[in-house]
Design an enzyme around this catalytic site. Structure first.
Site, PDB file in Angstrom:
ATOM      1  N   GLY A 193      -0.143  12.811   2.223  1.00  0.00           N
ATOM      2  CA  GLY A 193       0.175  13.473   3.474  1.00  0.00           C
ATOM      3  C   GLY A 193       1.660  13.537   3.751  1.00  0.00           C
ATOM      4  N   ARG A 215       6.658  10.316   0.831  1.00  0.00           N
ATOM      5  CA  ARG A 215       5.921   9.528  -0.152  1.00  0.00           C
ATOM      6  C   ARG A 215       5.800  10.308  -1.457  1.00  0.00           C
ATOM      7  NH1 ARG A 215       0.566   8.457   1.991  1.00  0.00           N
ATOM      8  NH2 ARG A 215       1.737   7.183   3.457  1.00  0.00           N
ATOM      9  N   ARG A 231       7.217  25.089   4.723  1.00  0.00           N
ATOM     10  CA  ARG A 231       6.949  24.184   5.850  1.00  0.00           C
ATOM     11  C   ARG A 231       7.280  22.729   5.517  1.00  0.00           C
ATOM     12  NH1 ARG A 231       2.359  26.546   9.504  1.00  0.00           N
ATOM     13  NH2 ARG A 231       2.333  28.716   8.837  1.00  0.00           N
ATOM     14  N   ARG A 280      -5.952  12.383  -4.079  1.00  0.00           N
ATOM     15  CA  ARG A 280      -5.142  12.062  -2.896  1.00  0.00           C
ATOM     16  C   ARG A 280      -4.774  10.588  -2.941  1.00  0.00           C
ATOM     17  NH1 ARG A 280      -3.942  11.111   2.360  1.00  0.00           N
ATOM     18  NH2 ARG A 280      -5.360   9.783   3.535  1.00  0.00           N
ATOM     19  N   SER A 340      -2.738   6.494   2.976  1.00  0.00           N
ATOM     20  CA  SER A 340      -2.752   5.224   3.703  1.00  0.00           C
ATOM     21  C   SER A 340      -3.979   5.186   4.601  1.00  0.00           C
ATOM     22  CB  SER A 340      -1.473   5.056   4.527  1.00  0.00           C
ATOM     23  OG  SER A 340      -1.318   6.146   5.420  1.00  0.00           O
ATOM     24  N   ASP A 376      -2.474  -0.339   7.940  1.00  0.00           N
ATOM     25  CA  ASP A 376      -2.719  -0.845   9.285  1.00  0.00           C
ATOM     26  C   ASP A 376      -3.989  -1.677   9.260  1.00  0.00           C
ATOM     27  OD1 ASP A 376      -0.795   0.961  11.173  1.00  0.00           O
ATOM     28  OD2 ASP A 376      -1.580   2.139   9.500  1.00  0.00           O
ATOM     29  N   ARG A 426       5.556   2.685   4.196  1.00  0.00           N
ATOM     30  CA  ARG A 426       4.543   3.722   4.013  1.00  0.00           C
ATOM     31  C   ARG A 426       5.030   4.822   3.075  1.00  0.00           C
ATOM     32  NH1 ARG A 426       0.840   3.516   8.751  1.00  0.00           N
ATOM     33  NH2 ARG A 426       1.643   1.840  10.059  1.00  0.00           N
TER      34      ARG A 426
END
Length: 239
Positions: free
Chosen positions: A20, A24, A43, A87, A90, A208, A221
């Site tokens: 995402g 990363r 974008r 994918r 996190s 988390d 992250r």
């Protein structure tokens, strides 16, 4: 070109890794790929293509949420003839059995959304590609004594919400159903892959802890997911 990707068809590999967070993606590419080049920046959803363990791969960012990954996964599968999408994301832990930085192989995704209806999936559960899942589990067993964090496989929750009212989710009830962690994309990725006859898998690092109420930093992250990155490398080498 597609509506959201400006790459030429030949610039995108048959194996695509997705996260995402574009930072990363950039961090992973700079650490692990060789001979790579930027092939998309529409974008600011960056896409790179290079070599990883002798395999030509592309690494793309997909944004956040079912809808966002759905756009990119559909275009990559349908318009760029991508065969495999993995994918690497996190997640939040629903259980004390997982610690921060542990890795979850998402062997099934549950959602509270009706997202699947657009792709003839009326179930709230969907599974990844069986061959990719088998490779991931096998490689997880092989490397488990060489990495710093635990690697497990489990059903995960793909939520359509990030912020909710307090106690909206009953974590204990999720645990009873064998659901160990929550993220926001795997269900859409698996649904679209199954609909188009393609191959998909999701790996998640716990960032988390929703039981112990702690988390890692923004910087961590972006790149401190070494156990997941190691597993991802090994999976790609076996495809």
């Amino acid at each position: 070109m597609s509506a959201h990707i400006t790459s030429k068809k030949e610039d995108i590999a048959k194996i695509v890794l997705m996260a995402g967070d574009p930072f990363r993606v950039k961090n992973f590419v700079e650490k692990h790929l060789i001979d790579y080049k930027l092939v998309n920046n529409v974008r600011n959803e960056y896409g790179y293509t290079g070599m990883l363990n002798g395999k030509r791969v592309s690494v793309f960012s997909h944004g956040m949420g079912l809808d966002s990954i759905g756009i990119y996964a559909y275009e990559l599968f349908d318009q760029y003839d991508v065969e495999h999408i993995i994918r690497f994301g996190s997640a939040g832990s629903y259980t004390n059995d997982l610690e921060l930085f542990d890795v979850v192989i998402a062997e099934e995704a549950f959602t509270d959304s009706n997202y699947g209806l657009a792709y003839d999936n009326k179930s709230n559960y969907v599974k990844p590609d069986a061959k990719l899942l088998k490779i991931a589990k096998e490689q997880g067993e092989i490397i488990k004594n060489k990495v710093s964090n635990n690697i497990v496989s489990s059903t995960i929750h793909s939520s359509q919400w990030f912020y909710t009212k307090p106690n909206f989710f009953n974590i204990k009830e999720f645990n009873k159903k064998g659901i160990s962690a929550v993220e926001m994309e795997a269900y859409a990725l698996y649904t679209i892959a199954n609909y188009l006859g393609k191959s998909a898998l999701t790996l998640l690092t716990i960032s988390d802890h929703l039981v112990k109420n702690n988390s890692i930093s923004v910087k961590e992250r972006e790149g401190n997911f070494d156990t997941m990155f190691t597993l991802l490398n090994e999976i790609v080498s076996k495809i």
